[in-house]
Write an enzyme that holds these catalytic residues in place. Structure first.
Site, PDB file in Angstrom:
ATOM      1  N   HIS A  63       6.373  -2.751   7.125  1.00 48.46           N
ATOM      2  CA  HIS A  63       5.914  -2.425   5.765  1.00 48.46           C
ATOM      3  C   HIS A  63       4.730  -3.329   5.430  1.00 48.46           C
ATOM      4  O   HIS A  63       3.701  -2.871   5.000  1.00 48.46           O
ATOM      5  CB  HIS A  63       7.078  -2.582   4.768  1.00 48.46           C
ATOM      6  CG  HIS A  63       6.730  -2.269   3.351  1.00 48.46           C
ATOM      7  ND1 HIS A  63       7.668  -2.083   2.357  1.00 48.46           N
ATOM      8  CD2 HIS A  63       5.542  -2.127   2.725  1.00 48.46           C
ATOM      9  CE1 HIS A  63       7.054  -1.829   1.205  1.00 48.46           C
ATOM     10  NE2 HIS A  63       5.777  -1.854   1.405  1.00 48.46           N
ATOM     11  N   GLU A 127      -1.890  -2.474   1.941  1.00 48.14           N
ATOM     12  CA  GLU A 127      -1.253  -3.721   2.391  1.00 48.14           C
ATOM     13  C   GLU A 127      -2.294  -4.840   2.544  1.00 48.14           C
ATOM     14  O   GLU A 127      -2.054  -5.981   2.155  1.00 48.14           O
ATOM     15  CB  GLU A 127      -0.489  -3.495   3.704  1.00 48.14           C
ATOM     16  CG  GLU A 127       0.732  -2.599   3.542  1.00 48.14           C
ATOM     17  CD  GLU A 127       1.731  -3.120   2.522  1.00 48.14           C
ATOM     18  OE1 GLU A 127       2.105  -4.292   2.588  1.00 48.14           O
ATOM     19  OE2 GLU A 127       2.133  -2.326   1.627  1.00 48.14           O
ATOM     20  N   HIS A 131      -1.895  -7.651  -0.302  1.00 46.94           N
ATOM     21  CA  HIS A 131      -1.241  -8.831   0.292  1.00 46.94           C
ATOM     22  C   HIS A 131      -2.156  -9.594   1.264  1.00 46.94           C
ATOM     23  O   HIS A 131      -2.215 -10.815   1.237  1.00 46.94           O
ATOM     24  CB  HIS A 131       0.036  -8.408   1.032  1.00 46.94           C
ATOM     25  CG  HIS A 131       1.002  -7.616   0.200  1.00 46.94           C
ATOM     26  ND1 HIS A 131       1.792  -8.198  -0.763  1.00 46.94           N
ATOM     27  CD2 HIS A 131       1.295  -6.293   0.165  1.00 46.94           C
ATOM     28  CE1 HIS A 131       2.551  -7.259  -1.341  1.00 46.94           C
ATOM     29  NE2 HIS A 131       2.266  -6.092  -0.798  1.00 46.94           N
TER      30      HIS A 131
HETATM   31  P1  5GP Z   1       3.975  -2.684  -1.674  1.00 48.58           P
HETATM   32  O1  5GP Z   1       5.454  -2.493  -1.536  1.00 48.58           O
HETATM   33  O2  5GP Z   1       3.333  -3.235  -0.437  1.00 48.58           O
HETATM   34  O3  5GP Z   1       3.566  -3.407  -2.897  1.00 48.58           O
HETATM   35  O4  5GP Z   1       3.384  -1.186  -1.897  1.00 48.58           O
HETATM   36  C1  5GP Z   1       3.567  -0.165  -0.966  1.00 48.58           C
HETATM   37  C2  5GP Z   1       2.607   0.984  -1.317  1.00 48.58           C
HETATM   38  O5  5GP Z   1       2.283   1.686  -0.124  1.00 48.58           O
HETATM   39  C3  5GP Z   1       3.171   1.996  -2.302  1.00 48.58           C
HETATM   40  O6  5GP Z   1       2.155   2.409  -3.161  1.00 48.58           O
HETATM   41  C4  5GP Z   1       3.592   3.136  -1.400  1.00 48.58           C
HETATM   42  O7  5GP Z   1       3.503   4.395  -2.050  1.00 48.58           O
HETATM   43  C5  5GP Z   1       2.593   3.043  -0.271  1.00 48.58           C
HETATM   44  N1  5GP Z   1       3.137   3.497   1.006  1.00 48.58           N
HETATM   45  C6  5GP Z   1       2.522   4.340   1.856  1.00 48.58           C
HETATM   46  N2  5GP Z   1       3.272   4.528   2.944  1.00 48.58           N
HETATM   47  C7  5GP Z   1       4.396   3.780   2.803  1.00 48.58           C
HETATM   48  C8  5GP Z   1       5.545   3.570   3.623  1.00 48.58           C
HETATM   49  O8  5GP Z   1       5.710   4.085   4.715  1.00 48.58           O
HETATM   50  N3  5GP Z   1       6.485   2.725   3.127  1.00 48.58           N
HETATM   51  C9  5GP Z   1       6.356   2.109   1.926  1.00 48.58           C
HETATM   52  N4  5GP Z   1       7.337   1.314   1.519  1.00 48.58           N
HETATM   53  N5  5GP Z   1       5.281   2.293   1.115  1.00 48.58           N
HETATM   54  C10 5GP Z   1       4.300   3.119   1.567  1.00 48.58           C
END
Ligand code: 5GP
Length: 238
Positions: A63, A127, A131
């Site tokens: 992630h 990401e 981050h």
């Molecule tokens: P974070 O959790 O890093 O703050 O945000 C994750 C962002 O990436 C969200 O906007 C989510 O919609 C997007 N995203 C795209 N693909 C994925 C995935 O495979 N897993 C997750 N958890 N988020 C994803």
């Protein structure tokens, strides 16, 4: 300008220059290296989609690699607390050309499961920009560190060896999952859960803690906020 005036200018400007160069390094305590179980991402109301419609391997996917504070703190100039730094440099946008040699590994280990897009570039951009810009690494070092950390441990195999087998019927004790990962990796992880379409609690994410260099595993300080698990959870098939 006389020698006297010149030294006054140096005395005034030097601390400002030093402050601006040191503020470029983001202050954080450790990274969370976060892996998501695709079976749990998919078993939700929103479901999941795969880049190019190709189902990924039956394996955890990355992630992100998230700089984090050991303790939440008051945010400077804002009326709230913050537990991690984010969006540290708006000018440093994700550039796929900078990580082209890592692309195969990213496709295999860091695929988006979201149905919002048919390729992972938007996920990687997010990401990096949220981050990665706070990691004190450049884009190549950041993505390479996340891939290398994942390759150190085969999380899926660790769980299989501990009898935690993907299943839509079985439930597993959270403490036995944590103990198995701790024994195999030598450091204490955290986990996060989500709810499946029938409301069942499922193991969704595994958080490893990593030192500020992005290489050395360290014990995680406690439970991760916001993704609470009950004492037993499912580990859904994928
Ligand atoms: P974070 O959790 O890093 O703050 O945000 C994750 C962002 O990436 C969200 O906007 C989510 O919609 C997007 N995203 C795209 N693909 C994925 C995935 O495979 N897993 C997750 N958890 N988020 C994803």
């Amino acid at each position: 300008m006389g020698v006297h005036n010149c030294s006054i200018v140096v005395l005034v400007l030097l601390p400002l220059l030093l402050a601006s160069s040191s503020s470029a390094a983001t202050d954080f305590d450790f990274f969370y290296h976060v892996q998501q179980w695709p079976g749990s991402f998919c078993d939700t109301k929103g479901g999941c989609c795969f880049p190019g419609n190709v189902k990924p391997a039956v394996d955890f996917g990355i992630h992100g690699l998230w700089p984090n504070y050991a303790a939440c703190r008051p945010a400077v100039g804002k009326n709230k607390t913050e537990c991690w730094p984010e969006f540290c440099n708006a000018a440093d946008t994700f550039d796929p050309l900078l990580v082209s040699d890592l692309k195969n590994g990213m496709d295999r280990n860091w695929a988006t499961l979201s149905c919002k897009s048919n390729d992972s570039t938007g996920f990687w951009s997010h990401e990096w920009e949220k981050h990665g810009t706070c990691s004190n690494m450049d884009q190549h070092a950041y993505f390479a560190a996340a891939l290398e950390f994942k390759a150190r441990f085969n999380l899926t195999q660790i769980l299989l060896d501990a009898g935690v087998v993907p299943s839509d019927e079985e439930t597993y004790g959270v403490s036995s999952i944590l103990d198995a990962i701790t024994a195999a990796t030598g450091s204490k992880p955290s986990i996060g859960c989500n709810k499946g379409v029938s409301g069942e609690m499922q193991l969704y994410e595994v958080y490893h803690c990593v030192d500020r260099t992005g290489t050395r595993p360290v014990d995680c300080p406690g439970t991760v906020q916001g993704r609470k698990c009950t004492d037993t959870v499912q580990f859904p098939a994928f």
